[in-house]
Design an enzyme around this catalytic site. Structure first.
Site, PDB file in Angstrom:
ATOM      1  N   ASN A  66       2.021   5.599   4.681  1.00  0.00           N
ATOM      2  CA  ASN A  66       3.374   6.154   4.855  1.00  0.00           C
ATOM      3  C   ASN A  66       3.597   6.458   6.326  1.00  0.00           C
ATOM      4  OD1 ASN A  66       2.058   7.980   2.180  1.00  0.00           O
ATOM      5  ND2 ASN A  66       3.421   6.236   1.918  1.00  0.00           N
TER       6      ASN A  66
ATOM      7  N   ASN B 277       0.854  -1.175   0.000  1.00  0.00           N
ATOM      8  CA  ASN B 277       0.000   0.000   0.000  1.00  0.00           C
ATOM      9  C   ASN B 277       0.895   1.231   0.000  1.00  0.00           C
ATOM     10  OD1 ASN B 277      -1.805   2.067   0.567  1.00  0.00           O
ATOM     11  ND2 ASN B 277      -3.129   0.706   1.746  1.00  0.00           N
ATOM     12  N   ASP B 278       1.134   1.734  -1.200  1.00  0.00           N
ATOM     13  CA  ASP B 278       2.030   2.874  -1.376  1.00  0.00           C
ATOM     14  C   ASP B 278       1.627   4.087  -0.550  1.00  0.00           C
ATOM     15  OD1 ASP B 278       4.075   2.199  -3.053  1.00  0.00           O
ATOM     16  OD2 ASP B 278       2.979   2.656  -4.884  1.00  0.00           O
ATOM     17  N   CYS B 279       0.394   4.084  -0.111  1.00  0.00           N
ATOM     18  CA  CYS B 279      -0.148   5.268   0.548  1.00  0.00           C
ATOM     19  C   CYS B 279      -0.142   5.146   2.071  1.00  0.00           C
ATOM     20  CB  CYS B 279      -1.567   5.525   0.063  1.00  0.00           C
ATOM     21  SG  CYS B 279      -1.592   5.757  -1.702  1.00  0.00           S
TER      22      CYS B 279
ATOM     23  N   GLN C   9       5.643   9.950  -0.169  1.00  0.00           N
ATOM     24  CA  GLN C   9       6.522   8.805   0.090  1.00  0.00           C
ATOM     25  C   GLN C   9       7.964   9.188   0.387  1.00  0.00           C
ATOM     26  OE1 GLN C   9       4.406   8.155  -2.932  1.00  0.00           O
ATOM     27  NE2 GLN C   9       2.985   7.155  -1.540  1.00  0.00           N
TER      28      GLN C   9
END
Ligand code: BGC
Length: 811
Positions: free
Chosen positions: A486, A482-484, A499
């Site tokens: 953070n 989940n790139d989001c 990021q």
């Protein structure tokens, strides 16, 4: 509401109105030259890299939408129209667009004239071809004019859209015969040009947009077309284009045909020029010569068909459900090829400028593609591994043209290394080619620092094993899948990256999801070690895995589901005690796929919680309750309005993880229910709500918290393609490649009484018929191989190349 229909025999989606809710596109090209093409003729072309070698322009947020492309203007008396309706939007008497495998056919009819535009990229050449067939279907003679039009991009799409003070002076073209050469920057550091040609001399041409369209004109009303025709302009800077003018006389019933091409040509440094300032056109002329006549187009189209027939023959399904068949046999595999080629770089949502090839994305794409062309998967694996850092971590992205890591985004996404194991494991299971593990592969593309691919895998594993946090769970770094999410970035200023701001290394924030991945793919790594005779290493690996599994069950378990993470302050993310974001889908799918809690009951509980808390009629949302405020300690995920993207959208990619997880527990009914909810062919009837193409998956469907619940976005380039193919072909239909053979273990709905899968595997063809007379969901009672009882479990051995193996499975 539908806007077309599936033609399964021709393997096409047929669109019968140009007014689709969004442009519905197709991908032409499969290796070097690509074109994105919409149902109204919009789109763009590039060679290999949509940012660095863009041939034609596209303005994503244009209004009206989708104005740039490969348009033809037909002028019949005072009336001007396009067979694809755009950009003039003149009402047509008939419109149809057929998107097929690697080609698109657009037909428009108006006032007794029919125009058919067939577009495709030939299998082995760097060009887009367009055959245009014009017919007079009326009973009067017609004199019409035809104008093709494309707008060139000055190669680097990013520069092209931003550095105007330079761009407006650099554009250069040459016109010769029936071809227009776009040679901007060819005088300096480029050795490539683009060429637009026709197979017949035009009556006129323009290469300056200003002259063809008009400074205050628009593609909907080009001045040259509506006025006195092309002006013969030569572009000096500004916006170079290729437009031509043809005069066509047709008596009733007569047909005329033209062939157009848009090619990409590279010349060797010492062969760049024909004479001072004049480009060497020889390779372009040879290209044109290859496609002079209609027979050559027929030949290429037949070759393209044969190419796709071969590709799709590795896994075919015969069953009673036609929607399932068309997804498995055609569209899901087709999309897997496209995601393999593009990663997340170029679509109608991905500009081709922002992202190169994603490390994790490309690794996952291999899972859905490897059975089609294992050789290309092999090459890709080695390319990806070559961007890995010596410590096992990875660049998050790399550029397709240079194949080098992209330092803008950098590294520190701590799930990345493990995806390399997933990709190699899938490749080994498919091919048995253990030799790949001995390939010498650089770290960070440094030829001076190489090690075997096996060593790369070892470092992937060790990277995670040596980056554990306070609960002995893997540290998350900048984000995991989940790139989001953070947890170490704390971005507080608009414009900065969610990021890459903040410290990438946090010694506290941990991911339960990576814990699940570590158990799953660490286990696969241990199997690989064993297959190489490294039993001691395998045991040590399993020891590490055991510890992480225990940590997941101890500190990653929340009572009714798996927690998501611990943030940088050691607080739980994705637990009952959280006010929002109490439960996330990802760890439920990944941990159960890893087998965590299967025996002790947590797995079943977790999946029940998914059903109770995350299910919707359009799919499973990523989390609940949605975040309503931006939270510095969680990052981008909380930046989206509730119900969109990672903030409680139906993020299609991880729905198939639940399918796979349910199949581990033998829940065939539920697995199939989850599969069907997001499968595009089942959504065709609600295309007005769903809005994106009904033949491919989209990244996201707005979740139940969103005002536009059910509306999809970001079609085509999503890991959903690969994962749904894995989930349907392996988890549900149960044909699973293993290191030692093909495993058969169906997990299906009770009313699926019989189906047959034809699977080409390591050179043999397995015809597997599954019979389910008692309406079971899982379990194999008997297997017959070539008519004889097979008593050796359910892994069919590898048969000699060329064998045809008849398998009957009774559940
Ligand atoms: C990215 C993936 C990521 C997913 C979820 C996609 O846009 O390409 O790498 O896993 O979003 O954040």
């Amino acid at each position: 509401m539908k806007y077309g229909f599936f033609d399964d025999i021709r393997r096409e989606y047929v669109i019968d109105t140009p007014r689709t809710p969004l442009p519905w596109i197709n991908y032409l090209g499969s290796e070097g030259f690509f074109t994105l093409l919409s149902n109204t003729g919009g789109g763009y072309s590039f060679y290999r890299d949509a940012r660095l070698r863009r041939l034609t322009r596209y303005r994503y947020n244009n209004c009206p939408l989708d104005q740039e492309g490969f348009h033809l203007y037909i002028k019949d008396g005072e009336m001007v129209w396009n067979p694809g309706w755009q950009p003039t939007q003149t009402e047509l008497d008939f419109y149809q667009c057929r998107h097929g495998l690697g080609y698109t056919v657009i037909t428009g009819k108006k006032s007794g004239i029919s125009v058919v535009q067939e577009l495709f990229v030939p299998e082995k050449d760097n060009c887009l071809l367009m055959r245009v067939t014009i017919e007079n279907t009326g009973n009067e003679g017609k004199n019409i004019m035809l104008f093709p039009y494309v707008e060139f991009c000055l190669w680097d799409a990013m520069e092209d859209g931003s550095n105007f003070q330079r761009n407006y002076s650099t554009g250069e073209v040459e016109v010769s015969g029936s071809a227009i050469y776009h040679k901007t920057e060819y005088r300096e550091r480029r050795n490539h040009y683009a060429v637009f040609w026709a197979n017949r001399e035009p009556e006129g041409f323009d290469t300056s947009r200003e002259r063809f369209i008009g400074v205050y004109g628009s593609p909907a009303r080009p001045e040259a077309v509506f006025g006195d025709g092309c002006t013969g302009s030569i572009a000096h800077g500004w916006q170079p284009i290729a437009a031509q003018e043809f005069h066509i006389h047709l008596t009733p019933g007569k047909t005329d045909q033209l062939i157009f091409g848009l090619g990409y040509i590279e010349n060797a440094e010492d062969e760049k020029w024909e004479s001072p300032g004049i480009v060497n056109k020889r390779p372009a002329l040879q290209m044109m010569e290859r496609y002079r006549n209609s027979e050559s187009i027929d030949r290429e189209l037949a070759a393209l068909k044969a190419y796709w027939n071969a590709l799709l023959s590795h896994y075919t399904l015969r069953c009673a459900d036609e929607k399932l068949s068309r997804m498995v046999n055609i569209w899901n595999q087709y999309q897997c090829m496209v995601t393999f080629n593009m990663s997340r770089s170029a679509s109608y949502f991905e500009s081709g400028m922002g992202r190169g090839m994603g490390f994790r994305d490309s690794c996952q794409d291999i899972l859905g593609f490897v059975h089609m062309i294992p050789g290309r998967a092999r090459e890709r694996i080695l390319d990806i591994a070559a961007t890995q850092f010596p410590d096992g971590s990875a660049y998050h992205q790399y550029q397709p043209l240079t194949k080098k890591g992209n330092s803008d985004i950098g590294s520190g996404f701590n799930d990345d290394p493990l995806w390399l194991i997933a990709a190699v494991d899938a490749y080994l299971r498919e091919t048995g080619d253990l030799k790949i593990l001995d390939e010498a592969v650089p770290f960070d593309n440094n030829e001076q620092n190489k090690a075997t691919l096996m060593e790369h895998l070892r470092r992937s594993f060790r990277y995670t094993a040596s980056h554990l946090g306070p609960h002995r769970l893997p540290l998350i770094g900048r984000a995991d899948w989940n790139d989001c999410l953070n947890l170490n970035c704390f971005s507080a200023h608009p414009g900065e990256s969610f990021q890459t701001s903040g410290p990438s290394e946090g010694a506290v924030a941990e991911s339960v999801f990576i814990g699940g991945m570590f158990v799953l793919y660490g286990g696969r790594y241990a199997d690989i070690c064993r297959s190489r005779g490294l039993s001691e290493e395998a045991e040590k690996t399993e020891e590490c895995i055991r510890e992480v599994r225990e940590a997941v069950l101890r500190d990653g378990w929340d009572g009714e589901w798996f927690r998501r993470a611990y943030d940088a302050f050691g607080q739980v993310v994705g637990g009952k005690a959280c006010s929002e974001g109490q439960i996330f889908i990802e760890p439920q799918g990944m941990c159960v796929m890893a087998g965590i809690g299967v025996e002790s009951g947590e797995a079943a509980k977790a999946l029940r919680s998914v059903e109770e808390r995350l299910d919707t009629k359009y799919g499973i949302v990523l989390l609940q309750p949605a975040y309503t405020q931006y939270r510095l300690e969680l990052g981008e995920i909380t930046s989206y309005p509730p119900g969109y993207k990672e903030n409680a959208g139906i993020f299609c990619h991880n729905n198939p993880w639940i399918v796979c997880a349910e199949s581990i527990l033998g829940h065939g009914e539920r697995a199939y229910q989850v599969y069907r909810r997001t499968a595009p062919a089942y959504l065709e009837d609600i295309s007005d709500i769903h809005r994106t193409e009904p033949y491919v998956y989209s990244q996201m469907i707005a979740g139940k918290d969103a005002p536009t619940f059910g509306e999809a976005k970001n079609s085509w380039l999503t890991g959903t393609a690969a994962w749904t193919f894995v989930s349907i072909s392996q988890a549900i239909l149960g044909i699973k490649p293993t290191l030692n053979g093909l495993k058969v273990s169906p997990c299906i709905p009770k009313n699926m009484i019989e189906y047959t899968v034809t699977r080409k595997y390591r050179g043999a063809v397995y015809l597997v018929t599954v019979q389910n007379p008692e309406g079971k969901e899982t379990g194999v009672k008997e297997i017959l191989v070539n008519g004889e009882a097979f008593s050796d479990g359910n892994i069919l051995p590898v048969f000699p190349e060329g064998s045809i193996v008849n398998v009957t499975v009774t559940m």
